[in-house]
Scaffold this active site. Structure first.
Site, PDB file in Angstrom:
ATOM      1  CB  ALA A  10      -0.929  -0.014   1.215  1.00 56.00           C
ATOM      2  CG  ASP A  60       9.439  -9.110   3.327  1.00 51.19           C
ATOM      3  OD1 ASP A  60       8.737  -9.741   2.505  1.00 51.19           O
ATOM      4  OD2 ASP A  60      10.630  -8.830   3.121  1.00 51.19           O
ATOM      5  CB  VAL A  61       3.927 -10.588   1.693  1.00 51.67           C
ATOM      6  CG1 VAL A  61       2.921  -9.480   1.937  1.00 51.67           C
ATOM      7  CG2 VAL A  61       4.713 -10.351   0.408  1.00 51.67           C
ATOM      8  CG  ASN A  87      -0.966  -3.958  -5.096  1.00 48.42           C
ATOM      9  OD1 ASN A  87      -0.987  -3.810  -6.320  1.00 48.42           O
ATOM     10  ND2 ASN A  87      -0.201  -3.217  -4.294  1.00 48.42           N
ATOM     11  CE1 TYR A 153       6.020  -9.348 -11.950  1.00 45.98           C
ATOM     12  CE2 TYR A 153       5.555  -9.110 -14.285  1.00 45.98           C
ATOM     13  CZ  TYR A 153       5.266  -8.808 -12.967  1.00 45.98           C
ATOM     14  OH  TYR A 153       4.210  -7.967 -12.652  1.00 45.98           O
ATOM     15  CE  LYS A 157       2.423 -10.051 -10.746  1.00 48.04           C
ATOM     16  NZ  LYS A 157       1.634  -9.646  -9.577  1.00 48.04           N
ATOM     17  CD  GLU A 189       8.017   3.739  -5.414  1.00 49.95           C
ATOM     18  OE1 GLU A 189       8.425   2.702  -4.851  1.00 49.95           O
ATOM     19  OE2 GLU A 189       7.794   4.794  -4.799  1.00 49.95           O
ATOM     20  CG  PHE A 190       6.456  -2.892 -12.225  1.00 49.55           C
ATOM     21  CD1 PHE A 190       6.149  -4.022 -11.481  1.00 49.55           C
ATOM     22  CD2 PHE A 190       6.931  -3.076 -13.529  1.00 49.55           C
ATOM     23  CE1 PHE A 190       6.296  -5.297 -12.023  1.00 49.55           C
ATOM     24  CE2 PHE A 190       7.081  -4.336 -14.065  1.00 49.55           C
ATOM     25  CZ  PHE A 190       6.757  -5.442 -13.317  1.00 49.55           C
TER      26      PHE A 190
HETATM   27  P1  NDP Z   1       5.138  -0.480  -7.005  1.00 52.48           P
HETATM   28  O1  NDP Z   1       6.568  -0.872  -6.975  1.00 52.48           O
HETATM   29  O2  NDP Z   1       4.813   0.955  -7.198  1.00 52.48           O
HETATM   30  O3  NDP Z   1       4.401  -1.007  -5.687  1.00 52.48           O
HETATM   31  C1  NDP Z   1       4.662  -2.281  -5.148  1.00 52.48           C
HETATM   32  C2  NDP Z   1       4.166  -2.329  -3.711  1.00 52.48           C
HETATM   33  O4  NDP Z   1       4.405  -3.655  -3.206  1.00 52.48           O
HETATM   34  C3  NDP Z   1       4.879  -1.351  -2.808  1.00 52.48           C
HETATM   35  O5  NDP Z   1       3.935  -0.759  -1.959  1.00 52.48           O
HETATM   36  C4  NDP Z   1       5.825  -2.228  -2.003  1.00 52.48           C
HETATM   37  O6  NDP Z   1       5.952  -1.671  -0.688  1.00 52.48           O
HETATM   38  C5  NDP Z   1       5.055  -3.543  -1.950  1.00 52.48           C
HETATM   39  N1  NDP Z   1       5.900  -4.707  -1.733  1.00 52.48           N
HETATM   40  C6  NDP Z   1       6.866  -5.184  -2.556  1.00 52.48           C
HETATM   41  N2  NDP Z   1       7.451  -6.245  -1.989  1.00 52.48           N
HETATM   42  C7  NDP Z   1       6.844  -6.440  -0.784  1.00 52.48           C
HETATM   43  C8  NDP Z   1       7.022  -7.367   0.270  1.00 52.48           C
HETATM   44  N3  NDP Z   1       7.950  -8.327   0.205  1.00 52.48           N
HETATM   45  N4  NDP Z   1       6.224  -7.287   1.351  1.00 52.48           N
HETATM   46  C9  NDP Z   1       5.280  -6.325   1.440  1.00 52.48           C
HETATM   47  N5  NDP Z   1       5.066  -5.410   0.475  1.00 52.48           N
HETATM   48  C10 NDP Z   1       5.854  -5.472  -0.617  1.00 52.48           C
HETATM   49  O7  NDP Z   1       4.501  -1.349  -8.181  1.00 52.48           O
HETATM   50  P2  NDP Z   1       2.995  -1.514  -8.716  1.00 52.48           P
HETATM   51  O8  NDP Z   1       2.043  -0.682  -7.961  1.00 52.48           O
HETATM   52  O9  NDP Z   1       3.060  -1.372 -10.171  1.00 52.48           O
HETATM   53  O10 NDP Z   1       2.785  -3.068  -8.394  1.00 52.48           O
HETATM   54  C11 NDP Z   1       1.692  -3.584  -7.690  1.00 52.48           C
HETATM   55  C12 NDP Z   1       1.329  -4.931  -8.280  1.00 52.48           C
HETATM   56  O11 NDP Z   1       0.916  -4.763  -9.630  1.00 52.48           O
HETATM   57  C13 NDP Z   1       2.466  -5.946  -8.315  1.00 52.48           C
HETATM   58  O12 NDP Z   1       1.943  -7.206  -7.945  1.00 52.48           O
HETATM   59  C14 NDP Z   1       2.894  -5.961  -9.784  1.00 52.48           C
HETATM   60  O13 NDP Z   1       3.465  -7.179 -10.156  1.00 52.48           O
HETATM   61  C15 NDP Z   1       1.554  -5.728 -10.434  1.00 52.48           C
HETATM   62  N6  NDP Z   1       1.583  -5.229 -11.810  1.00 52.48           N
HETATM   63  C16 NDP Z   1       2.230  -4.058 -12.119  1.00 52.48           C
HETATM   64  C17 NDP Z   1       2.231  -3.601 -13.422  1.00 52.48           C
HETATM   65  C18 NDP Z   1       2.967  -2.376 -13.842  1.00 52.48           C
HETATM   66  O14 NDP Z   1       3.222  -2.198 -15.047  1.00 52.48           O
HETATM   67  N7  NDP Z   1       3.298  -1.467 -12.918  1.00 52.48           N
HETATM   68  C19 NDP Z   1       1.507  -4.328 -14.474  1.00 52.48           C
HETATM   69  C20 NDP Z   1       0.883  -5.541 -14.029  1.00 52.48           C
HETATM   70  C21 NDP Z   1       0.912  -5.952 -12.744  1.00 52.48           C
HETATM   71  P3  NDP Z   1       7.265  -1.681   0.227  1.00 52.48           P
HETATM   72  O15 NDP Z   1       8.440  -1.531  -0.683  1.00 52.48           O
HETATM   73  O16 NDP Z   1       7.034  -0.528   1.161  1.00 52.48           O
HETATM   74  O17 NDP Z   1       7.201  -2.998   0.916  1.00 52.48           O
HETATM   75  C1  8X3 Z   2       4.010  -5.777 -15.231  1.00 53.71           C
HETATM   76  C2  8X3 Z   2       3.823  -5.427 -16.665  1.00 53.71           C
HETATM   77  O1  8X3 Z   2       4.579  -5.860 -19.061  1.00 53.71           O
HETATM   78  O2  8X3 Z   2       6.319  -5.739 -17.364  1.00 53.71           O
HETATM   79  O3  8X3 Z   2       3.334  -6.915 -14.840  1.00 53.71           O
HETATM   80  O4  8X3 Z   2       4.887  -7.647 -17.495  1.00 53.71           O
HETATM   81  S1  8X3 Z   2       4.950  -6.222 -17.678  1.00 53.71           S
END
Ligand code: NDP
Ligand code: 8X3
Length: 252
Positions: A10, A60-61, A87, A153, A157, A189-190
């Site tokens: 979050a 940490d999950v 998420n 990755y 998924k 931040e992905f």
């Molecule tokens: P961000 O990096 O912006 O957010 C990821 C969040 O996950 C952060 O809040 C981070 O918080 C948390 N997180 C990561 N690892 C852990 C952990 N071990 N324990 C607890 N929390 C964790 O990325 P997105 O918002 O883009 O990603 C969210 C989801 O969407 C992911 O599952 C990603 O795979 C998926 N997704 C993203 C896409 C994209 O293009 N951005 C496309 C498709 C899917 P903190 O570091 O504080 O723990």
């Molecule tokens: C994140 C999007 O295109 O890098 O799931 O797989 S992509």
């Protein structure tokens, strides 16, 4: 008491956008992530802006023991979670299979698959007891197809996609809804995380196109959650208009 949504990951991106949208709809929130300071800032902002209650879990999950302890020791009133948004997730690296880092593979599998399972086991047991709930699993286009160097990755998924289907079958007798939201490119931040802080490389991912924004995904999640109780959205694949597949992109 208001309904409660528990959101993992979050502190950033999609999870942070969901926290805002659900708070705006009057949900109380359990927010979980590792970065304590960001979690605290976000909680205060949400409480002030939307007058909702927010419970923070710094965890940490991947750490099953700590995660279980922190979830199980929540006060009973906070265990009445109606929506779980699985998420928290990440990608690490983008390398061919023969050159991949085992540490990166472990991180992705432990977070995206095992962390999601650890969280779901506990929260779904609360939902079963209350005979209602809605689990949202954040998958990806990477769970629907495989692209070059996406190997592990994409595998995580694809696992989320299978778990989404499995959860729906297992939780069917309990009236719990289960939905996968599968986005294409979302600017969060992905990519910075995938490329380990290399902002230049991360920015290039979104060069010349309008990517999805985190709020686009939060709105889709809200759409699924706000359907009447007899309607379950099984999954949604959501792409930027400029992206046809994982790799076919119309850049200006
Ligand atoms: P961000 O990096 O912006 O957010 C990821 C969040 O996950 C952060 O809040 C981070 O918080 C948390 N997180 C990561 N690892 C852990 C952990 N071990 N324990 C607890 N929390 C964790 O990325 P997105 O918002 O883009 O990603 C969210 C989801 O969407 C992911 O599952 C990603 O795979 C998926 N997704 C993203 C896409 C994209 O293009 N951005 C496309 C498709 C899917 P903190 O570091 O504080 O723990
Ligand atoms: C994140 C999007 O295109 O890098 O799931 O797989 S992509």
């Amino acid at each position: 008491m208001s309904k409660i949504a528990l959101i993992t990951g979050a502190t950033s991106g999609i999870g942070a956008a969901c926290a805002h949208l659900f708070a705006a709809q009057g949900y109380d929130l359990v927010l979980l992530a590792r970065r304590e300071q960001l979690l605290e800032q976000a909680s205060k902002q949400l409480e002030d802006k939307y007058a909702v209650a927010v419970k923070r879990i710094v965890a940490d999950v991947r750490d099953q023991e700590d995660l279980s302890y922190k979830l199980e020791t929540l006060p009973a009133s906070w265990k009445k979670v109606y929506v779980l948004i699985n998420n928290a997730g990440l990608s690490q690296g983008l390398d061919p299979i023969d050159k991949g880092s085992i540490a990166d593979w472990d991180t992705m599998i432990d977070t995206n698959v095992k962390g999601l399972l650890y969280t779901t086991k506990i929260v779904s047991s609360w939902m079963v007891a209350q005979k209602k709930g809605h689990i949202i699993n954040i998958g990806s286009i990477a769970g629907q197809e495989v692209y070059p160097n996406g190997n592990v990755y994409c595998a995580t998924k694809h696992a989320v996609d299978a778990l989404n289907k499995g959860m729906r079958i297992d939780l069917l007798p309990h009236g719990i809804r289960v939905t996968a939201i599968n986005p294409g490119m979302v600017e969060t931040e992905f990519s910075k995380v995938r490329f380990k802080g290399d902002e230049g490389r991360a920015k290039k991912v979104y060069d010349g196109l309008d990517p999805l924004m985190a709020n686009d995904i939060a709105e889709a999640i809200w759409f699924a959650v706000s359907r009447p109780a007899h309607v379950n959205i099984n999954d949604m694949l959501i792409m930027p208009t400029a992206q046809a597949t994982g790799t076919i992109i119309n850049r200006k």
